[in-house]
Design a protein around this motif. Structure first.
Motif, PDB file in Angstrom:
ATOM      1  N   TYR A  48       0.836  -1.201   0.000  1.00 13.46           N
ATOM      2  CA  TYR A  48       0.000   0.000   0.000  1.00 13.46           C
ATOM      3  C   TYR A  48       0.870   1.250   0.000  1.00 13.46           C
ATOM      4  CZ  TYR A  48      -3.233   3.466   1.999  1.00 13.46           C
ATOM      5  OH  TYR A  48      -3.980   4.589   2.247  1.00 13.46           O
ATOM      6  N   GLU A  49       1.815   1.285   0.897  1.00 11.57           N
ATOM      7  CA  GLU A  49       2.671   2.454   1.039  1.00 11.57           C
ATOM      8  C   GLU A  49       3.475   2.731  -0.237  1.00 11.57           C
ATOM      9  OE1 GLU A  49       1.617   0.955   5.067  1.00 11.57           O
ATOM     10  OE2 GLU A  49       2.325  -0.008   3.243  1.00 11.57           O
ATOM     11  N   GLU A  50       3.957   1.675  -0.873  1.00 12.93           N
ATOM     12  CA  GLU A  50       4.719   1.840  -2.111  1.00 12.93           C
ATOM     13  C   GLU A  50       3.817   2.322  -3.246  1.00 12.93           C
ATOM     14  OE1 GLU A  50       8.144   1.827  -4.597  1.00 12.93           O
ATOM     15  OE2 GLU A  50       7.812   2.046  -2.453  1.00 12.93           O
ATOM     16  N   ALA A  51       2.590   1.834  -3.299  1.00  9.40           N
ATOM     17  CA  ALA A  51       1.645   2.303  -4.320  1.00  9.40           C
ATOM     18  C   ALA A  51       1.374   3.792  -4.142  1.00  9.40           C
ATOM     19  CB  ALA A  51       0.342   1.508  -4.240  1.00  9.40           C
ATOM     20  N   VAL A  52       1.187   4.227  -2.911  1.00 13.23           N
ATOM     21  CA  VAL A  52       0.962   5.651  -2.639  1.00 13.23           C
ATOM     22  C   VAL A  52       2.203   6.450  -3.020  1.00 13.23           C
ATOM     23  CG1 VAL A  52       0.614   7.359  -0.803  1.00 13.23           C
ATOM     24  CG2 VAL A  52      -0.806   5.288  -0.873  1.00 13.23           C
ATOM     25  N   ARG A  53       3.384   5.985  -2.607  1.00 17.20           N
ATOM     26  CA  ARG A  53       4.622   6.716  -2.893  1.00 17.20           C
ATOM     27  C   ARG A  53       4.843   6.878  -4.399  1.00 17.20           C
ATOM     28  NH1 ARG A  53       9.326   6.334  -4.820  1.00 17.20           N
ATOM     29  NH2 ARG A  53       9.254   4.105  -5.237  1.00 17.20           N
ATOM     30  N   ARG A  54       4.709   5.785  -5.140  1.00 15.28           N
ATOM     31  CA  ARG A  54       4.936   5.839  -6.589  1.00 15.28           C
ATOM     32  C   ARG A  54       3.928   6.762  -7.280  1.00 15.28           C
ATOM     33  NH1 ARG A  54       6.404   0.023  -9.096  1.00 15.28           N
ATOM     34  NH2 ARG A  54       8.199  -0.441  -7.806  1.00 15.28           N
ATOM     35  N   THR A  55       2.703   6.696  -6.828  1.00 12.34           N
ATOM     36  CA  THR A  55       1.671   7.534  -7.439  1.00 12.34           C
ATOM     37  C   THR A  55       1.899   8.998  -7.106  1.00 12.34           C
ATOM     38  OG1 THR A  55       0.142   5.662  -7.294  1.00 12.34           O
ATOM     39  CG2 THR A  55      -0.811   7.830  -7.755  1.00 12.34           C
ATOM     40  N   GLN A  56       2.277   9.298  -5.874  1.00 12.81           N
ATOM     41  CA  GLN A  56       2.598  10.687  -5.521  1.00 12.81           C
ATOM     42  C   GLN A  56       3.734  11.214  -6.385  1.00 12.81           C
ATOM     43  OE1 GLN A  56       3.283  10.075  -1.303  1.00 12.81           O
ATOM     44  NE2 GLN A  56       1.337  11.047  -0.774  1.00 12.81           N
ATOM     45  N   GLU A  57       4.726  10.391  -6.601  1.00  9.32           N
ATOM     46  CA  GLU A  57       5.856  10.788  -7.442  1.00  9.32           C
ATOM     47  C   GLU A  57       5.381  11.079  -8.876  1.00  9.32           C
ATOM     48  OE1 GLU A  57       9.680   8.443  -9.015  1.00  9.32           O
ATOM     49  OE2 GLU A  57       9.588   8.616  -6.825  1.00  9.32           O
ATOM     50  N   ALA A  58       4.548  10.213  -9.416  1.00  8.77           N
ATOM     51  CA  ALA A  58       4.033  10.420 -10.776  1.00  8.77           C
ATOM     52  C   ALA A  58       3.143  11.654 -10.854  1.00  8.77           C
ATOM     53  CB  ALA A  58       3.261   9.184 -11.232  1.00  8.77           C
ATOM     54  N   MET A  59       2.406  11.943  -9.791  1.00  3.92           N
ATOM     55  CA  MET A  59       1.503  13.092  -9.788  1.00  3.92           C
ATOM     56  C   MET A  59       2.252  14.423  -9.789  1.00  3.92           C
ATOM     57  SD  MET A  59      -1.502  11.655  -7.263  1.00  3.92           S
ATOM     58  CE  MET A  59      -2.430  13.195  -7.206  1.00  3.92           C
ATOM     59  N   GLN A  60       3.546  14.399  -9.542  1.00  3.33           N
ATOM     60  CA  GLN A  60       4.334  15.626  -9.629  1.00  3.33           C
ATOM     61  C   GLN A  60       4.439  16.099 -11.081  1.00  3.33           C
ATOM     62  OE1 GLN A  60       8.094  14.995  -7.653  1.00  3.33           O
ATOM     63  NE2 GLN A  60       7.101  14.433  -5.734  1.00  3.33           N
ATOM     64  N   GLN A  61       4.246  15.174 -12.008  1.00  2.91           N
ATOM     65  CA  GLN A  61       4.356  15.521 -13.427  1.00  2.91           C
ATOM     66  C   GLN A  61       3.089  15.194 -14.215  1.00  2.91           C
ATOM     67  OE1 GLN A  61       7.975  14.092 -15.192  1.00  2.91           O
ATOM     68  NE2 GLN A  61       9.134  14.509 -13.353  1.00  2.91           N
ATOM     69  N   GLY A  62       2.060  14.747 -13.542  1.00  2.00           N
ATOM     70  CA  GLY A  62       0.835  14.384 -14.248  1.00  2.00           C
ATOM     71  C   GLY A  62      -0.362  14.453 -13.328  1.00  2.00           C
ATOM     72  N   THR A  63      -1.505  14.094 -13.859  1.00  2.00           N
ATOM     73  CA  THR A  63      -2.760  14.137 -13.112  1.00  2.00           C
ATOM     74  C   THR A  63      -3.323  12.734 -13.008  1.00  2.00           C
ATOM     75  OG1 THR A  63      -3.191  16.345 -13.986  1.00  2.00           O
ATOM     76  CG2 THR A  63      -5.060  15.165 -13.058  1.00  2.00           C
ATOM     77  N   LEU A  64      -3.689  12.349 -11.819  1.00  2.00           N
ATOM     78  CA  LEU A  64      -4.297  11.039 -11.601  1.00  2.00           C
ATOM     79  C   LEU A  64      -5.713  11.052 -12.166  1.00  2.00           C
ATOM     80  CD1 LEU A  64      -4.001   8.226 -10.281  1.00  2.00           C
ATOM     81  CD2 LEU A  64      -4.968   9.229  -8.203  1.00  2.00           C
ATOM     82  N   LYS A  65      -5.989  10.152 -13.087  1.00  2.00           N
ATOM     83  CA  LYS A  65      -7.296  10.096 -13.739  1.00  2.00           C
ATOM     84  C   LYS A  65      -8.147   8.938 -13.244  1.00  2.00           C
ATOM     85  CE  LYS A  65      -6.781  13.586 -16.507  1.00  2.00           C
ATOM     86  NZ  LYS A  65      -7.622  14.766 -16.405  1.00  2.00           N
ATOM     87  N   ALA A  66      -7.511   7.840 -12.830  1.00  2.00           N
ATOM     88  CA  ALA A  66      -8.254   6.660 -12.379  1.00  2.00           C
ATOM     89  C   ALA A  66      -7.307   5.738 -11.640  1.00  2.00           C
ATOM     90  CB  ALA A  66      -8.879   5.930 -13.557  1.00  2.00           C
ATOM     91  N   ILE A  67      -7.891   4.850 -10.868  1.00  2.00           N
ATOM     92  CA  ILE A  67      -7.132   3.802 -10.178  1.00  2.00           C
ATOM     93  C   ILE A  67      -7.674   2.467 -10.682  1.00  2.00           C
ATOM     94  CG2 ILE A  67      -6.588   2.739  -7.958  1.00  2.00           C
ATOM     95  CD1 ILE A  67      -7.141   5.562  -6.697  1.00  2.00           C
ATOM     96  N   PHE A  68      -6.772   1.609 -11.154  1.00  2.00           N
ATOM     97  CA  PHE A  68      -7.154   0.285 -11.636  1.00  2.00           C
ATOM     98  C   PHE A  68      -6.759  -0.752 -10.589  1.00  2.00           C
ATOM     99  CE2 PHE A  68      -6.062   1.810 -16.205  1.00  2.00           C
ATOM    100  CZ  PHE A  68      -7.229   2.528 -16.262  1.00  2.00           C
ATOM    101  N   TRP A  69      -7.558  -1.798 -10.481  1.00  2.00           N
ATOM    102  CA  TRP A  69      -7.289  -2.868  -9.526  1.00  2.00           C
ATOM    103  C   TRP A  69      -7.488  -4.208 -10.214  1.00  2.00           C
ATOM    104  CZ3 TRP A  69      -5.268  -3.038  -4.763  1.00  2.00           C
ATOM    105  CH2 TRP A  69      -5.445  -4.191  -3.999  1.00  2.00           C
ATOM    106  N   LEU A  70      -6.488  -5.073 -10.118  1.00  2.00           N
ATOM    107  CA  LEU A  70      -6.577  -6.440 -10.625  1.00  2.00           C
ATOM    108  C   LEU A  70      -5.857  -7.327  -9.636  1.00  2.00           C
ATOM    109  CD1 LEU A  70      -7.163  -8.684 -12.614  1.00  2.00           C
ATOM    110  CD2 LEU A  70      -5.201  -7.965 -13.954  1.00  2.00           C
ATOM    111  N   GLN A  71      -6.615  -8.026  -8.827  1.00  2.00           N
ATOM    112  CA  GLN A  71      -6.060  -8.865  -7.774  1.00  2.00           C
ATOM    113  C   GLN A  71      -7.173  -9.759  -7.266  1.00  2.00           C
ATOM    114  OE1 GLN A  71      -6.895  -8.676  -4.238  1.00  2.00           O
ATOM    115  NE2 GLN A  71      -5.410 -10.267  -3.797  1.00  2.00           N
ATOM    116  N   GLY A  72      -6.840 -10.874  -6.692  1.00  2.00           N
ATOM    117  CA  GLY A  72      -7.868 -11.616  -5.998  1.00  2.00           C
ATOM    118  C   GLY A  72      -7.902 -13.108  -6.155  1.00  2.00           C
ATOM    119  N   GLU A  73      -7.092 -13.677  -7.055  1.00  2.00           N
ATOM    120  CA  GLU A  73      -7.167 -15.121  -7.231  1.00  2.00           C
ATOM    121  C   GLU A  73      -6.917 -15.861  -5.923  1.00  2.00           C
ATOM    122  OE1 GLU A  73      -5.058 -13.157  -8.969  1.00  2.00           O
ATOM    123  OE2 GLU A  73      -5.438 -13.421 -11.099  1.00  2.00           O
TER     124      GLU A  73
END
Length: 166
Positions: free
Chosen positions: A23-48
């Protein structure tokens, strides 16, 4: 696109402070990307691996709400779109169809017509198809565009069949 893929993990491992740092790494990476872009959506694929997790959607709601909060975005502005697992994971796939009951501004994509390389992991053609399905949902939710899967495949690949080529 900010990828935070970790194979073989459960939704419990994606909880904040689980000790796994997913969770923490997902937040960190996304915050880093948001410095140069805009978050438009969050995708989730997990659960098997969570086929027996009866409170899966409650746990997923915590992930979605927490990530949105930590990124400083609001549910009406950033849709959360979850994919079904490969065909055959009936309990999980039916569960994902109910995501809107738990996660505000959420939706799901179908895994119908997909295949796997090993019974669990999608093959490349199926991954491209899921990408098209995610794109259709985002185009509708974020931009108000009404393209269907076939139209988008034709726009990208030149034909529906083109999606199967490398």
């Amino acid at each position: 696109m900010v990828s935070n893929a970790r194979g073989g993990t459960s939704v419990r491992q994606w909880q904040k402070a689980s000790g796994e740092q997913l969770y923490e790494e997902a937040v960190r990476r996304t915050q880093e990307a948001m410095q140069q872009g805009t978050l438009k959506a969050i995708f989730w694929l997990q659960g098997e691996g969570d086929a027996g997790t009866s409170n899966y959607l409650e746990l997923l709601e915590r992930v979605a709400t927490g990530i949105r909060s930590e990124l400083g975005v609001y549910a009406p502005d950033v849709p959360f779109i979850a994919s079904q697992n490969p065909p055959g994971y009936d309990v999980n796939n039916e569960r994902i169809q109910r995501i809107r009951e738990y996660v505000p501004n959420s939706d799901w994509i179908s895994s119908a017509g997909t295949s796997t390389i090993d019974g669990t992991h999608f093959n490349a053609e199926s991954e491209r198809l899921l990408g098209i399905r995610y794109a259709v949902k985002v185009l509708q939710a974020v931009y108000g565009m009404s393209l269907n899967e076939t139209q988008l495949m034709q726009a990208i690949y030149g034909s529906e069949e083109g999606a199967t080529q490398p």
